[in-house]
Design a protein around this motif. Structure first.
Motif, short mmCIF file in Angstrom:
data_model
loop_
_atom_site.label_atom_id
_atom_site.label_comp_id
_atom_site.label_asym_id
_atom_site.label_seq_id
_atom_site.Cartn_x
_atom_site.Cartn_y
_atom_site.Cartn_z
N GLU A 160 0.80 -1.22 0.00
CA GLU A 160 0.00 0.00 0.00
C GLU A 160 0.83 1.27 0.00
O GLU A 160 0.43 2.29 -0.57
CB GLU A 160 -0.95 -0.01 1.19
CG GLU A 160 -0.23 -0.07 2.53
CD GLU A 160 -1.19 -0.40 3.65
OE1 GLU A 160 -1.47 0.50 4.46
OE2 GLU A 160 -1.64 -1.55 3.72
N ASP A 213 -12.85 1.00 -6.71
CA ASP A 213 -12.69 2.45 -6.82
C ASP A 213 -11.24 2.89 -6.75
O ASP A 213 -10.94 4.06 -6.98
CB ASP A 213 -13.47 3.14 -5.69
CG ASP A 213 -14.97 2.96 -5.84
OD1 ASP A 213 -15.42 2.88 -6.99
OD2 ASP A 213 -15.68 2.89 -4.82
N SER A 214 -10.34 1.98 -6.41
CA SER A 214 -8.92 2.33 -6.30
C SER A 214 -8.09 1.12 -6.70
O SER A 214 -8.61 -0.01 -6.73
CB SER A 214 -8.58 2.77 -4.88
OG SER A 214 -8.86 1.74 -3.94
N GLU A 244 -3.74 13.77 -0.28
CA GLU A 244 -3.12 12.68 -1.04
C GLU A 244 -2.59 13.22 -2.36
O GLU A 244 -3.27 13.96 -3.07
CB GLU A 244 -4.12 11.58 -1.30
CG GLU A 244 -3.49 10.35 -1.96
CD GLU A 244 -4.48 9.23 -2.17
OE1 GLU A 244 -4.11 8.07 -1.99
OE2 GLU A 244 -5.64 9.52 -2.52
N SER A 275 1.25 6.74 -4.48
CA SER A 275 0.57 7.86 -3.85
C SER A 275 1.04 7.97 -2.42
O SER A 275 1.57 7.03 -1.84
CB SER A 275 -0.95 7.66 -3.89
OG SER A 275 -1.34 6.54 -3.12
N GLY A 297 -9.60 -1.21 -1.52
CA GLY A 297 -10.28 0.07 -1.51
C GLY A 297 -11.73 -0.12 -1.12
O GLY A 297 -12.03 -0.73 -0.09
N GLU A 357 -7.03 -0.68 -14.97
CA GLU A 357 -8.16 0.24 -14.92
C GLU A 357 -8.91 0.24 -16.25
O GLU A 357 -8.31 0.37 -17.32
CB GLU A 357 -7.66 1.66 -14.63
CG GLU A 357 -8.79 2.69 -14.50
CD GLU A 357 -8.28 4.10 -14.29
OE1 GLU A 357 -9.07 4.95 -13.84
OE2 GLU A 357 -7.08 4.34 -14.59
N TRP A 394 -11.18 -0.28 -11.20
CA TRP A 394 -9.95 -1.06 -11.11
C TRP A 394 -10.23 -2.53 -10.87
O TRP A 394 -11.15 -2.90 -10.13
CB TRP A 394 -9.07 -0.54 -9.98
CG TRP A 394 -8.49 0.81 -10.26
CD1 TRP A 394 -9.06 2.03 -10.00
CD2 TRP A 394 -7.23 1.09 -10.89
NE1 TRP A 394 -8.23 3.04 -10.41
CE2 TRP A 394 -7.10 2.50 -10.96
CE3 TRP A 394 -6.21 0.28 -11.39
CZ2 TRP A 394 -5.99 3.12 -11.51
CZ3 TRP A 394 -5.09 0.89 -11.94
CH2 TRP A 394 -4.99 2.29 -12.00
N SER A 410 -1.03 11.86 -5.94
CA SER A 410 -0.88 10.68 -6.80
C SER A 410 -0.89 11.15 -8.25
O SER A 410 -1.74 11.95 -8.64
CB SER A 410 -2.02 9.70 -6.56
OG SER A 410 -1.93 8.59 -7.41
#
Length: 360
Positions: free
Chosen positions: A83, A124-125, A299, A286, A138, A103, A108, A301
């Motif tokens: 992570e 979503d991530s 954040e 990120s 996520g 993606e 994702w 990224s």
């Protein structure tokens, strides 16, 4: 307050290149493959990036071979790593397998290195591993069948949610100036002697706070603009004496490591000399960092640049992707729409069409 931990990684094994030829064992057709590319090789580029120091002339050819059956159609492709993407030990799982977050339509999913789908694009991530080796999803909500599928196909379960320790190294500006190991876990910050968690590297990233701190009163912020990064050896000797970097990567036995100033990345050699200018963009990862303009945390990224491995690194400049070698020469010009590392090769994209190439 969430703290940044900048243990930078990027150990991708991009092998040395030579005359282009067909790989001896092309990978099997993937479930996500698109049409085959018509090209059998990419010719050597004619240009290299500007640099602040003249790199040695590269003896390697920039030709490389597209792998039959290894095409993926997607908007983005990134390694599905830990992570916080700065631990060089987390590139592969124990069995050597490599996974990617993919993606499509803003959502994702997860694939293996052959392009086989592990999870459909509904998250979503990006998918990543946590420090315990679980899959972080996520806001992806899995039913029991999908969770079992992930476990069977990867040998890793979905992360149940837990805290993770973050390590970095620092040298305080006052008092005891010896190297310290800093640990942030479950919202608590502590320091211990360097020897207890010493990295197996001749030189490694070290944070230099501008001010000392009292752990009984505050949790320090190990992040720019509260200090700077450099590299030191185990005795605390700086590699690039007098230089202050916003962020750095790892050498990991390579001849270059990425370093950042004013939001742009360059590459530094093991003698402490810059071999490129600060012209490259952050291209992956990120982090939760302090924004000087707003004086708030948020954040950012992408956040990091790839370190070299096997003498090469994918790089991004002005939104276009290429490859540099261990001299800092841009052997593949930054002209592609996307890029991602792969052991012994690289993924490059033209539009949404991603092709795996292998260096020979």
């Amino acid at each position: 307050m969430k703290k940044s931990v900048l243990i930078i990684l990027a150990a991708f094994l991009l092998a040395a290149c030579g005359p282009a030829q067909e790989p001896s064992e092309p990978a099997a057709e993937s479930s996500l493959a698109s049409e085959e590319t018509e090209s059998s090789q990419v010719s050597q580029p004619e240009s290299s990036p500007e640099s602040s120091a003249e790199p040695e002339e590269s003896s390697a050819s920039a030709s490389f071979t597209p792998v039959e059956g290894r095409q993926i159609t997607c908007e983005n492709l990134i390694p599905a790593w830990v992570e916080t993407p700065y631990d060089p030990d987390r590139m592969f799982l124990e069995d050597g397998e490599l996974y990617y977050s993919v993606e499509r339509d803003g959502k994702w999913g997860l694939i293996d290195e052959n392009g086989n789908e592990i999870l459909p694009c509904q998250g979503d991530s990006p998918f990543q591993q946590c420090y315990s080796g679980h899959w972080m999803t996520g806001y992806y909500l899995l039913d029991g069948e999908l969770e079992q599928q992930v476990l069977e196909l990867t040998g890793r379960e979905i992360c149940p949610g837990h805290g993770n320790p973050h390590y970095t190294y620092c040298i305080l500006p006052e008092g005891d100036t010896a190297l310290q190991t800093c640990l942030l876990a479950e919202g608590n910050f502590s320091m211990s002697p360097f020897e207890e968690e010493a990295p197996d590297q001749p030189v490694f990233p070290v944070f230099f706070p501008y001010e000392s701190f009292n752990l009984e009163e505050e949790i320090p912020d190990l992040n720019h603009p509260f200090g700077f990064w450099n590299f030191t050896d185990a005795s605390g000797n700086q590699l690039a004496e007098g230089m202050e970097f916003e962020n750095v990567g790892w050498f990991n036995g390579e001849k270059l490591a990425p370093v950042c100033q004013d939001g742009k990345w360059a590459y530094l050699d093991t003698e402490g000399n810059l071999v490129t200018d600060f012209v490259y963009d952050a291209c992956w990862g990120s982090d939760w960092v302090y924004d000087e303009s707003t004086q708030e945390y948020g954040e950012i990224s992408p956040y990091a640049a790839y370190s070299l491995a096997g003498g090469y690194a994918p790089v991004c400049k002005d939104g276009k992707w290429g490859v540099i070698d261990e001299t800092g020469a841009e052997i593949i010009p930054c002209s592609y729409d996307g890029g991602a590392p792969y052991p012994g090769g690289v993924w490059l994209a033209e539009g949404d069409a991603w092709q795996l190439y292998l260096f020979e």
